[in-house]
Design a protein around this motif. Sequence first.
Motif, PDB file in Angstrom:
ATOM      1  N   UNK A 111     -14.704  10.754  21.011  1.00  0.00           N
ATOM      2  CA  UNK A 111     -13.402  10.221  21.388  1.00  0.00           C
ATOM      3  C   UNK A 111     -13.377   8.702  21.191  1.00  0.00           C
ATOM      4  N   UNK A 112     -12.387   8.231  20.453  1.00  0.00           N
ATOM      5  CA  UNK A 112     -12.116   6.812  20.292  1.00  0.00           C
ATOM      6  C   UNK A 112     -10.622   6.628  20.550  1.00  0.00           C
ATOM      7  N   UNK A 113     -10.289   5.798  21.527  1.00  0.00           N
ATOM      8  CA  UNK A 113      -8.895   5.598  21.921  1.00  0.00           C
ATOM      9  C   UNK A 113      -8.211   6.932  22.228  1.00  0.00           C
ATOM     10  N   UNK A 114      -8.963   7.846  22.846  1.00  0.00           N
ATOM     11  CA  UNK A 114      -8.424   9.120  23.285  1.00  0.00           C
ATOM     12  C   UNK A 114      -8.291  10.175  22.211  1.00  0.00           C
ATOM     13  N   UNK A 115      -8.693   9.854  20.968  1.00  0.00           N
ATOM     14  CA  UNK A 115      -8.576  10.805  19.862  1.00  0.00           C
ATOM     15  C   UNK A 115      -9.958  11.119  19.300  1.00  0.00           C
ATOM     16  N   UNK A 116     -10.210  12.386  18.903  1.00  0.00           N
ATOM     17  CA  UNK A 116     -11.505  12.715  18.303  1.00  0.00           C
ATOM     18  C   UNK A 116     -11.647  12.134  16.902  1.00  0.00           C
ATOM     19  N   UNK A 117     -12.797  11.548  16.646  1.00  0.00           N
ATOM     20  CA  UNK A 117     -13.121  10.944  15.355  1.00  0.00           C
ATOM     21  C   UNK A 117     -14.375  11.620  14.827  1.00  0.00           C
ATOM     22  N   UNK A 128     -13.292  12.351  29.958  1.00  0.00           N
ATOM     23  CA  UNK A 128     -14.082  11.729  28.891  1.00  0.00           C
ATOM     24  C   UNK A 128     -13.225  10.953  27.916  1.00  0.00           C
ATOM     25  N   UNK A 129     -11.995  11.409  27.674  1.00  0.00           N
ATOM     26  CA  UNK A 129     -11.142  10.751  26.692  1.00  0.00           C
ATOM     27  C   UNK A 129     -10.665   9.378  27.161  1.00  0.00           C
ATOM     28  N   UNK A 130     -10.925   9.032  28.426  1.00  0.00           N
ATOM     29  CA  UNK A 130     -10.615   7.680  28.905  1.00  0.00           C
ATOM     30  C   UNK A 130     -11.560   6.649  28.299  1.00  0.00           C
ATOM     31  N   UNK A 131     -12.709   7.113  27.823  1.00  0.00           N
ATOM     32  CA  UNK A 131     -13.755   6.216  27.336  1.00  0.00           C
ATOM     33  C   UNK A 131     -13.887   6.330  25.819  1.00  0.00           C
ATOM     34  N   UNK A 132     -14.322   5.266  25.198  1.00  0.00           N
ATOM     35  CA  UNK A 132     -14.712   5.315  23.798  1.00  0.00           C
ATOM     36  C   UNK A 132     -16.165   5.760  23.704  1.00  0.00           C
ATOM     37  N   UNK A 133     -16.434   6.715  22.810  1.00  0.00           N
ATOM     38  CA  UNK A 133     -17.813   7.103  22.548  1.00  0.00           C
ATOM     39  C   UNK A 133     -18.301   8.341  23.240  1.00  0.00           C
ATOM     40  N   UNK A 134     -17.445   9.032  23.990  1.00  0.00           N
ATOM     41  CA  UNK A 134     -17.841  10.303  24.582  1.00  0.00           C
ATOM     42  C   UNK A 134     -17.699  11.409  23.544  1.00  0.00           C
TER      43      UNK A 134
END
Length: 390
Positions: free
Chosen positions: A64-70, A168-174
């Motif tokens: 998750x980066x900025x709430x979106x999966x990358x 988890x989506x609140x954080x970058x890198x989860x």
Amino acid sequence: MEIRQLHADDFEEGLGLSEYAFQYKVSGEDRERARAKFKPDQIWGVFEGTSLSAKLVLLPLQAYIQGKPVSMGGIAGVATWPENRRQGYVAKLLTHTLQTMNEAGQTLSFLHPFLIPFYRKFGWEIYCEYKKYNIPVDKFPRKAEIQGSVKRGAADIEVLQQLYVTFAARYNGTLQRTAEWWKEKVLDEDTHQCVFYSQQGEPEGYVLYKIVNKELVIDEFVYLNEKARQGLWTFLANHDSMITGASLKLVPSDDILPYLLPDPRIAQENYPYFMARIVNAQAFIENLSFHALSGIRERLLYIEDEHAPWNNGLWRWTVAEHGEVSFTQILGDRSNADLICSIGTLTVLLMGYRRPVEMARYGQLSGTHEAVDWLEKLIPQAQTALFDFF
């Protein structure tokens, strides 16, 4: 020397290298289970003739980066026979893996370092840390009367996943977890689960924990609101007659639990955890959201990245009216740049682990005061975390 993916008949040699390097042994039924789960297409090896000299695992994951999966390439299981060390095999593997991830559209890569300085040389940088607490039972949070209920037992993975994603989506890198990841990497037969439900029956938090030597070992503590946090802690505090305390690990670095305790003087530890690396700077940056800026909307950034040459060089960073950006490579060198940094520094800035002004202060980001201030205003504030291991 040949670098290639392992084949099915490389299982024994690959497992043998892992057993030697990481000092464990797999035998009997466990070995057969390992063979059944063997995914040779995810393992890259360096071969001298027919002999495996070094290897690593490349996992196709999402973060998750900025709430979106990358799309993210997770590197694990890096191993070399001792007689083959310091011959550049791992360096060649890492460089090859960067090319592989780039071709696969994985714009980001994570790994857990055995030695941080080693991976820094190849562009990976620490992007998150975690807190660890040891709390004696007499310093637990106060029990509270909460409108809601806690259900202990094996919760549906769907319920845990729903809560995990929101948290988890609140954080970058989860990590974005799959059902298979939950079963293989998170839950086991020794793990207890409890879920907090609101009065309306909505799940609002969960705890995964074990009881080991009269201690609560809390692996995950996820809550969506203060009511759920207090309700889960009240449940844990009701173990007070059978435990001496609790240990919490992988707590996000922005957690303020000690401040909320009746007595905050507990044993605490901050520990640098995983490393991250931008694989493709253009694709990664153009997929992010930034703050809209007034005034100057363009700066030139020089990226130092000797191991991923498609990133190395001078880039024009342009910000549109509503924060959308374009990132275009242009001709020029460092002397033309407003800002200069390594790919590792750029990674931690965009992940939100460090801020531009801070990195400039300590010489990790070069540029004029105006250019650094421009970048400081451009990049949104964020927190990083990771609750998993691979």
